[in-house]
Design an enzyme around this catalytic site. Structure first.
Site, PDB file in Angstrom:
ATOM      1  N   SER A  84      32.305 -39.567 -44.051  1.00  0.00           N
ATOM      2  CA  SER A  84      33.476 -39.243 -43.244  1.00  0.00           C
ATOM      3  C   SER A  84      34.286 -40.523 -42.995  1.00  0.00           C
ATOM      4  CB  SER A  84      33.029 -38.642 -41.904  1.00  0.00           C
ATOM      5  OG  SER A  84      34.133 -38.566 -41.028  1.00  0.00           O
ATOM      6  N   HIS A 138      36.508 -41.653 -40.857  1.00  0.00           N
ATOM      7  CA  HIS A 138      36.786 -42.319 -39.575  1.00  0.00           C
ATOM      8  C   HIS A 138      35.609 -43.077 -38.993  1.00  0.00           C
ATOM      9  CE1 HIS A 138      35.140 -39.389 -36.474  1.00  0.00           C
ATOM     10  NE2 HIS A 138      35.064 -38.637 -37.562  1.00  0.00           N
ATOM     11  N   ASN A 157      22.786 -40.287 -35.955  1.00  0.00           N
ATOM     12  CA  ASN A 157      23.988 -40.651 -35.210  1.00  0.00           C
ATOM     13  C   ASN A 157      23.711 -40.961 -33.744  1.00  0.00           C
ATOM     14  OD1 ASN A 157      23.569 -37.701 -35.649  1.00  0.00           O
ATOM     15  ND2 ASN A 157      25.018 -37.565 -33.952  1.00  0.00           N
ATOM     16  N   THR A 177      45.792 -28.455 -50.987  1.00  0.00           N
ATOM     17  CA  THR A 177      46.572 -29.633 -51.407  1.00  0.00           C
ATOM     18  C   THR A 177      45.939 -30.911 -50.885  1.00  0.00           C
ATOM     19  OG1 THR A 177      48.572 -28.317 -51.482  1.00  0.00           O
ATOM     20  CG2 THR A 177      48.879 -30.698 -51.263  1.00  0.00           C
ATOM     21  N   GLN A 183      26.801 -41.772 -40.885  1.00  0.00           N
ATOM     22  CA  GLN A 183      26.604 -42.978 -40.076  1.00  0.00           C
ATOM     23  C   GLN A 183      26.108 -44.158 -40.902  1.00  0.00           C
ATOM     24  OE1 GLN A 183      27.442 -43.437 -36.908  1.00  0.00           O
ATOM     25  NE2 GLN A 183      27.997 -41.336 -36.408  1.00  0.00           N
ATOM     26  N   GLY A 213      33.557 -34.969 -42.380  1.00  0.00           N
ATOM     27  CA  GLY A 213      32.116 -34.935 -42.608  1.00  0.00           C
ATOM     28  C   GLY A 213      31.543 -33.552 -42.341  1.00  0.00           C
ATOM     29  N   THR A 214      32.051 -32.897 -41.321  1.00  0.00           N
ATOM     30  CA  THR A 214      31.564 -31.563 -40.964  1.00  0.00           C
ATOM     31  C   THR A 214      31.782 -30.601 -42.130  1.00  0.00           C
ATOM     32  OG1 THR A 214      32.050 -31.966 -38.643  1.00  0.00           O
ATOM     33  CG2 THR A 214      31.849 -29.656 -39.315  1.00  0.00           C
ATOM     34  N   CYS A 243      29.558 -35.894 -29.848  1.00  0.00           N
ATOM     35  CA  CYS A 243      29.894 -34.514 -30.165  1.00  0.00           C
ATOM     36  C   CYS A 243      29.331 -33.553 -29.127  1.00  0.00           C
ATOM     37  CB  CYS A 243      29.361 -34.145 -31.535  1.00  0.00           C
ATOM     38  SG  CYS A 243      29.887 -35.335 -32.764  1.00  0.00           S
TER      39      CYS A 243
HETATM   40  N1  PLP Z   1      27.423 -36.109 -39.431  1.00  0.00           N
HETATM   41  C1  PLP Z   1      27.153 -37.141 -38.630  1.00  0.00           C
HETATM   42  C2  PLP Z   1      25.832 -37.831 -38.725  1.00  0.00           C
HETATM   43  C3  PLP Z   1      28.099 -37.570 -37.683  1.00  0.00           C
HETATM   44  O1  PLP Z   1      27.822 -38.592 -36.876  1.00  0.00           O
HETATM   45  C4  PLP Z   1      29.352 -36.903 -37.618  1.00  0.00           C
HETATM   46  C5  PLP Z   1      30.350 -37.265 -36.597  1.00  0.00           C
HETATM   47  O2  PLP Z   1      30.026 -37.641 -35.494  1.00  0.00           O
HETATM   48  C6  PLP Z   1      29.587 -35.843 -38.512  1.00  0.00           C
HETATM   49  C7  PLP Z   1      28.605 -35.478 -39.406  1.00  0.00           C
HETATM   50  C8  PLP Z   1      30.868 -35.095 -38.512  1.00  0.00           C
HETATM   51  O3  PLP Z   1      31.890 -35.843 -39.141  1.00  0.00           O
HETATM   52  P1  PLP Z   1      33.418 -35.482 -38.855  1.00  0.00           P
HETATM   53  O4  PLP Z   1      33.732 -36.040 -37.499  1.00  0.00           O
HETATM   54  O5  PLP Z   1      34.185 -36.183 -39.931  1.00  0.00           O
HETATM   55  O6  PLP Z   1      33.541 -34.026 -38.931  1.00  0.00           O
END
Ligand code: PLP
Length: 390
Positions: A203, A205, A155, A241, A183, A74-75, A329
């Site tokens: 994302s 996970h 989040n 890849t 989320q 996601g990042t 985070c």
């Molecule tokens: N954006 C939101 C709202 C999130 O909650 C998170 C992860 O906590 C992310 C982005 C980042 O995702 P990733 O852990 O896949 O980098």
């Protein structure tokens, strides 16, 4: 005597990979190990798996497979959306609009664009529930505005933003609109046509898929500078890849999450309300953070006065209950959450916030177990506080 099962209330941080997802992924670590770019049969098999996964994700987002880009998380998707649009549209302007309650993957990227590269960013305020006012978005738009990025569901506090309304404004003004829907997946609709978004982040996970794989939806015609150059994978927007097993896992998990979305959301809402009502009625000086109804079904974020969230977390952990203080985070830092502060919560109250996020494996018994131990934990910690008088 068997070990007590951990009551896991941290699904916003991550989720366990669903057994059906593991099953779908395993062949791509074993006998189907081909590189999706290879022309031989093993390569073609891998390519077919990636194509199928792309079609599955596209169907759920109600878009064309051509508009789906697989990334590493996601990042990365957030970074690619923001940097990609800002750099590509640099000649048209240098102003971006975001909110003051974004995940750091968005806010820190915007801050870097501002400090290191001279872009101008407006961080919109939110109300006491964490909601952005679409009228504020409209007012913030200038001739130089080249991007709007607003989180779909927060989040930390679970507040759901008025994305479709903001998207309608962005569309009318001709400005690309990105939303971080990390989320929201599994809880809210991801239909990009209804949401009026041009870019959307997911994302794996967070919805019982694997870690290390993400999605960026990019509407056809949205100009984006790629951040990784190389072999030209993902329509030239994200070389590298393909993580075939991860991509298969993400698509399988998203399909399962979408199939269960309505039923599971109703179940989690009932569990969450039981948890919130139970805590608020048995402990004084505490509040629910975030919107009372426009919030994720699984999110309960409660702030306690006269106690540090970290203390509650550790005590809960000793009882076999896994929760989080604000955002996972930012654990390690005892600073008050930027989201709570933006909502006008006093720093000393924000530091006493606990985020409990429910998921598939949670039951009423889990909630009752939390309610059994919570009042005692807060009482013991408060007894040590010089500021608290019972
Ligand atoms: N954006 C939101 C709202 C999130 O909650 C998170 C992860 O906590 C992310 C982005 C980042 O995702 P990733 O852990 O896949 O980098």
């Amino acid at each position: 005597m068997g070990e007590r099962r951990v009551v896991y209330l941290d699904h916003a941080a991550t989720t366990a990979v669903h057994p059906q997802v593991i099953e779908a992924m395993l062949p791509y670590y074993g006998e189907r190990y081909g590189n999706a770019s290879s022309v031989h049969s093993l390569g073609r098999e891998a390519r077919q798996a990636v194509d199928n996964a792309r079609a599955t994700v596209a169907e759920i987002l109600n878009c064309s497979p051509r508009e789906i880009i697989f990334t590493s998380c996601g990042t990365e998707s957030d970074n690619l959306a923001i940097r990609g649009v800002c750099w590509m549209r640099r000649r048209q302007g240098d102003h971006a609009i975001t909110s003051s309650v974004e995940h750091h993957a968005v806010s820190h990227t915007c801050e870097q664009m501002e400090r290191q590269f001279g872009f101008e960013v407006t961080y919109l305020p939110v109300d006491e529930y964490g909601r952005v006012d679409p009228a504020d978005v409209e007012r913030a738009i200038a001739d130089t505005t080249i991007l709007i990025s607003i989180i779909y569901a927060n989040n930390e506090v679970g507040t759901v933003e008025p994305i479709a309304e903001i998207g309608e404004i962005a569309r009318r003004r001709g400005i690309p609109f990105h939303t971080d829907a990390v989320q929201a997946a599994g809880a809210l609709s991801l239909d990009v046509q209804e949401l009026n978004v041009d870019l959307l982040t997911l994302s794996g996970h967070k919805f019982y898929g694997p870690k290390g794989v993400g999605v960026l939806y990019v509407r056809e015609g949205t100009e984006l500078l790629c951040s990784q150059t190389g072999g030209g994978h993902e329509w030239g927007l994200r070389s590298g890849t393909e993580n075939v097993a991860g991509i298969v896992g993400l698509a399988t998990a998203l399909k399962l999450a979408e199939e269960r979305r309505e039923k599971e959301s109703r179940r989690l809402t009932a569990l969450r309300d039981r948890l919130v009502e139970g805590v608020l009625s048995s402990i004084d000086h505490c509040w629910l953070l975030g919107h009372p109804s426009q919030r994720l079904p699984n999110n309960a974020n409660i702030a306690f006065e006269y106690v540090e969230g970290e203390g509650i977390l550790l005590a809960l952990d000793m009882e076999g209950i896994a929760a989080s203080s604000g955002s996972a985070c930012s654990t390690g830092s005892s600073d008050a959450s930027h989201v709570a502060l933006a909502m006008g919560v006093k720093p000393e109250v924000a530091r006493g916030a606990i985020r409990m996020t429910l998921g598939h494996e949670n039951t009423e018994e889990d909630v009752d177990r939390v309610l059994e131990v919570f009042p005692g934990i807060v009482q013991r910690l408060r007894a040590m506080s010089p500021l608290y008088e019972a």
